[in-house]
Design an enzyme around this catalytic site. Sequence first.
Site, short mmCIF file in Angstrom:
data_model
loop_
_atom_site.label_atom_id
_atom_site.label_comp_id
_atom_site.label_asym_id
_atom_site.label_seq_id
_atom_site.Cartn_x
_atom_site.Cartn_y
_atom_site.Cartn_z
N ASP A 34 65.02 38.50 57.24
CA ASP A 34 64.03 39.14 57.62
C ASP A 34 62.61 38.43 57.19
OD1 ASP A 34 63.10 42.47 58.21
OD2 ASP A 34 61.81 41.25 57.10
N MET A 35 61.82 38.24 58.19
CA MET A 35 60.49 37.29 57.62
C MET A 35 59.67 37.94 56.80
SD MET A 35 61.42 34.55 59.16
CE MET A 35 60.03 33.81 58.92
N ASP A 72 61.20 39.76 64.01
CA ASP A 72 61.38 39.14 62.80
C ASP A 72 62.72 39.32 62.11
OD1 ASP A 72 60.89 41.40 61.25
OD2 ASP A 72 59.88 40.65 59.78
N GLU A 73 63.45 39.67 62.75
CA GLU A 73 64.81 39.82 61.95
C GLU A 73 66.04 39.65 62.90
OE1 GLU A 73 66.04 43.98 60.87
OE2 GLU A 73 64.09 44.53 62.02
P1 TTP Z 1 58.76 44.21 59.24
O1 TTP Z 1 59.78 43.36 59.01
O2 TTP Z 1 59.00 45.53 58.75
O3 TTP Z 1 57.41 43.95 58.29
P2 TTP Z 1 56.62 42.69 57.46
O4 TTP Z 1 57.85 41.42 57.94
O5 TTP Z 1 55.29 42.72 58.12
O6 TTP Z 1 56.76 42.54 56.10
P3 TTP Z 1 58.13 42.62 55.23
O7 TTP Z 1 58.04 41.37 54.29
O8 TTP Z 1 58.14 43.80 54.24
O9 TTP Z 1 59.45 42.43 56.00
O10 TTP Z 1 58.16 44.19 60.59
C1 TTP Z 1 57.86 42.87 61.31
C2 TTP Z 1 56.68 42.74 61.94
O11 TTP Z 1 56.66 43.88 63.09
C3 TTP Z 1 55.35 43.05 61.48
O12 TTP Z 1 54.90 41.85 60.68
C4 TTP Z 1 54.53 43.70 62.14
C5 TTP Z 1 55.48 44.54 63.26
N1 TTP Z 1 55.51 45.84 62.94
C6 TTP Z 1 54.73 46.63 63.61
O13 TTP Z 1 53.84 46.26 64.49
N2 TTP Z 1 54.38 47.91 63.29
C7 TTP Z 1 55.10 48.64 62.35
O14 TTP Z 1 55.15 49.71 62.02
C8 TTP Z 1 56.12 47.81 61.59
C9 TTP Z 1 57.01 48.48 60.50
C10 TTP Z 1 56.13 46.40 61.99
MG MG Z 2 59.62 41.39 57.89
#
Ligand code: TTP
Ligand code: MG
Length: 349
Positions: A8-9, A104-105
């Site tokens: 997960d990014m 991103d995962e």
């Molecule tokens: P996430 O992996 O949930 O968040 P993240 O990568 O920004 O942070 P983390 O380090 O905690 O993993 O989500 C991935 C991407 O998806 C995030 O960068 C933006 C998008 N996203 C949205 O657009 N709306 C949302 O409600 C969420 C949770 C994510």
């Molecule tokens: Mg992420």
Amino acid sequence: MRRILHIDMDAFFAAVEQKRNSELIGKPLVIGGRDPTQRGVVSTASYEARKFGIHSAMPLRTAYKLCPHAVFLPVDYEEYSRVSETIKLLLREFSPIMEDVGIDEAFLDISQIDKSAEEIAKEIKAKILEETGLTCSIGIAPNKLLAKIASDMQKPNGLTIITEDDIESRIWPLPVRKLWGVGPKTETYLKEMSIETIGKLAAVPLDTLIERFGESYGRYLCEASKGIDESPLVTHREPKSTSREITFQTDISNWQDIARTLAELTREVANDLKQAGCKGRTITVKIRFSDFETHTRAKTIEKPTNSADEIRTAAFDCLKRFALKKKVRLVGVRVGGLEKLKVYIGNNL
Ligand code: TTP
Ligand code: MG
């Protein structure tokens, strides 16, 4: 014993922006819109911005109140998708058994690879950093459920290994929400039963869970709480539908404006379908009114299409069936019942 990684990014959208503009590094950064006094929600925030309490799905205006000096940027979905593609391609080189979960995962099954999981995870982190300049967090576990929990345990830039022996000490103290498939509703129901941690859930008899949540979900909760998950990786998934929607800066009531927006959205959806090599038969129009009441109207046509004209005609038939008595906040169009087109290599015979 299976060996599954979940990658997960970290702060993905924000990290991509910081990578292409080094002035943003180390600053509170909010992705969701350039003007935080306008309507919109936070897609993500850099870890610097999270210190102020800013998080995904929060209104931009709230984020602005919490940290007025943060940098606000719009979502550049195309750029993030490009980076995402690069990452997924690179992951497939480590193992062809890859499940693409989201932008991103991903999960990676490395059971067949003759190297330690930790070594592979470190190589993946190094390769992603080298090719994209971004960091990720990786969870290693015997199944998807535990790998996903693990990747979240030491963010950002984490590497966490969970074995079956760790379930009691490291998984059971966690809140039930950490389990995949447990949303706010189930969380509330469980709270009413005084079940707040995964460990407490694991102590509930199967029959009680089935009685409360039904046969399949009850059984799922029982197994998940014990860290059991046999589900395989889904390496290929056909899209079922594609959609586009837009929220207006200010609510509108003019039919012509709504129609013009709908026409534009149908063009975009038609393009998306063509790019994906798909056609669909069911066209759905969604309208959200200023009071958030949301309605949809759908039309199924005879032959699958990806023609902007045909989609627009169907979408307008749907639009006519709405009672537009209130101001409109959002308009969306979806094409469902997708079929993949056959690809002919050569001269299209
Ligand atoms: P996430 O992996 O949930 O968040 P993240 O990568 O920004 O942070 P983390 O380090 O905690 O993993 O989500 C991935 C991407 O998806 C995030 O960068 C933006 C998008 N996203 C949205 O657009 N709306 C949302 O409600 C969420 C949770 C994510
Ligand atoms: Mg992420």
